[in-house]
Design a protein around this motif. Sequence first.
Motif, PDB file in Angstrom:
ATOM      1  N   THR A  35       0.647  -1.231  -0.110  1.00  0.00           N
ATOM      2  CA  THR A  35      -0.103  -0.131   0.050  1.00  0.00           C
ATOM      3  C   THR A  35       0.763   1.053   0.221  1.00  0.00           C
ATOM      4  N   ALA A  36       1.792   1.150   0.638  1.00  0.00           N
ATOM      5  CA  ALA A  36       2.677   2.377   0.967  1.00  0.00           C
ATOM      6  C   ALA A  36       3.533   2.508  -0.481  1.00  0.00           C
ATOM      7  N   LEU A  37       3.744   1.363  -1.118  1.00  0.00           N
ATOM      8  CA  LEU A  37       4.599   1.502  -2.407  1.00  0.00           C
ATOM      9  C   LEU A  37       3.614   2.210  -3.343  1.00  0.00           C
ATOM     10  N   GLU A  38       2.283   1.689  -3.380  1.00  0.00           N
ATOM     11  CA  GLU A  38       1.429   2.399  -4.504  1.00  0.00           C
ATOM     12  C   GLU A  38       1.018   3.690  -4.044  1.00  0.00           C
ATOM     13  N   THR A  39       1.232   4.173  -2.852  1.00  0.00           N
ATOM     14  CA  THR A  39       1.202   5.839  -2.534  1.00  0.00           C
ATOM     15  C   THR A  39       2.150   6.411  -3.120  1.00  0.00           C
ATOM     16  N   LEU A  40       3.307   5.876  -2.791  1.00  0.00           N
ATOM     17  CA  LEU A  40       4.766   6.401  -3.552  1.00  0.00           C
ATOM     18  C   LEU A  40       4.610   6.800  -4.964  1.00  0.00           C
ATOM     19  N   LYS A  41       4.143   5.666  -5.650  1.00  0.00           N
ATOM     20  CA  LYS A  41       3.837   5.762  -7.091  1.00  0.00           C
ATOM     21  C   LYS A  41       2.877   6.656  -7.547  1.00  0.00           C
ATOM     22  N   GLU A 113       7.440   4.083   2.647  1.00  0.00           N
ATOM     23  CA  GLU A 113       7.726   2.980   2.103  1.00  0.00           C
ATOM     24  C   GLU A 113       8.806   2.080   2.706  1.00  0.00           C
ATOM     25  N   GLN A 114       9.988   2.540   2.886  1.00  0.00           N
ATOM     26  CA  GLN A 114      11.034   2.333   3.637  1.00  0.00           C
ATOM     27  C   GLN A 114      10.618   1.866   5.069  1.00  0.00           C
ATOM     28  N   ALA A 115       9.966   2.742   5.797  1.00  0.00           N
ATOM     29  CA  ALA A 115       9.353   2.165   7.263  1.00  0.00           C
ATOM     30  C   ALA A 115       8.621   0.995   7.168  1.00  0.00           C
ATOM     31  N   ALA A 116       7.653   0.806   6.178  1.00  0.00           N
ATOM     32  CA  ALA A 116       6.925  -0.298   6.192  1.00  0.00           C
ATOM     33  C   ALA A 116       7.720  -1.292   5.922  1.00  0.00           C
TER      34      ALA A 116
END
Length: 425
Positions: A35-41, A113-116
Amino acid sequence: MLRYLGHFSCHPEECLDYCLTNNISLQKLGLTRQTALETLKSSQAALFPSLNFTTNQNVAYQPWKQGMTVQNNEIQTVTKKTSYNGAYTLGGSWTVWNGNRNHNQVKLNDLSEQAAAEDSVVKARNLEEQLALLFVKILYSEEAVKVSQQTLEASKVNEERGKEMVRVGSMSKADLSQLTSQRAQDEYGLVQSESNVRNFKRQLKALMQITDEEEFEVVGGEATEAMALQAIPSVQSVYELAIVNRPEIKRARLAIESADIQKRIASAQYLPTVSLNASATTNSSSQNNNAWGTQLKNGFNLGGGFSINVPIIDQRAAKTAVNKANIQKQQAILDIRDKETTLYSTISDYWIQAYNNQQQYKSAKASSESAQESYNLLSEQFNLGLKNVVELQEGKMRLLNALQSELQAKYTAIICIKMLELYRR
């Protein structure tokens, strides 16, 4: 992990791999990271212009509308009561500059994303540590079962010897009842030891998300004297590596970086926003006698422009956001200091336990060897009628306590040294 004849057989490394693959909590953290990666993208895509196509199609009906065109006494056109209109727009916009809030948002989402990812590593490390602890507990309990079995066998031998002595009149029935009671207590002790093994295996199966009643065996694990007496790494050497490598410390550092970026995003609210926009539009209508394509061509137009939004009075929104970001950074700094202190305390506690139990193991091993020799001598003297039941029971209790102390010190030293090794990675 191997399965055979209704049994599961698991080596420590295999159990860890299985656990990391099947643990539900770890899988949930993996989804959080996705989810965090999708938010980053999404924030990265927001740096580019947007493009949209819009069309509106409308039908209108005017039942009392009248009108016509007459030329040379002939009706040329009649106003239609029903009309159809179409509009078509291709438009785009682009935020050219907004105080770098969009770029900083990308950096912030990247840190999220790194924190996740670090959260997943923290959970994986916790699972590894729990597995290591359970494996040692299982080994300890299985060895305790062997001690209980040996103790029970000795009790049965003494009880049979007592029955023989009662038959020949060299022992009273009261003394025999004490031997029988001791044998019953040792049977209960064996049941309790076996129950401990089952309970620790149940905890291990729960950690691995295994839900069945099949037997579960741990293989490949061995606790030797050399493992209990190996060199203990110093507290400082373990701490210096842990402060760099532990995922919970890395996670705390990311929180400080995130607070810095959030402050920059908040400060950008004081600055203007510059945006560009452009559009291409056209339309058509059934009231127009031209062909549809001609109408689109004649109605086509291009437009573009820019906008500047300058904040003047924002009801303290920017100042509040900046102050909250400063508070969040202070909280993150305090959090990492707390984690570092806790980490040092945990490592120190493991070191103290490892050292103390090593020393206790050395003395307990000598004590159990002495107690074993003493009990063997007491048993021989009891068989010859030179020692009574009370003296035999006391010797047996001394032996049992010495063996339990030896086992406990041995396995506690092993698990504490193992934990220190895990904290160094």
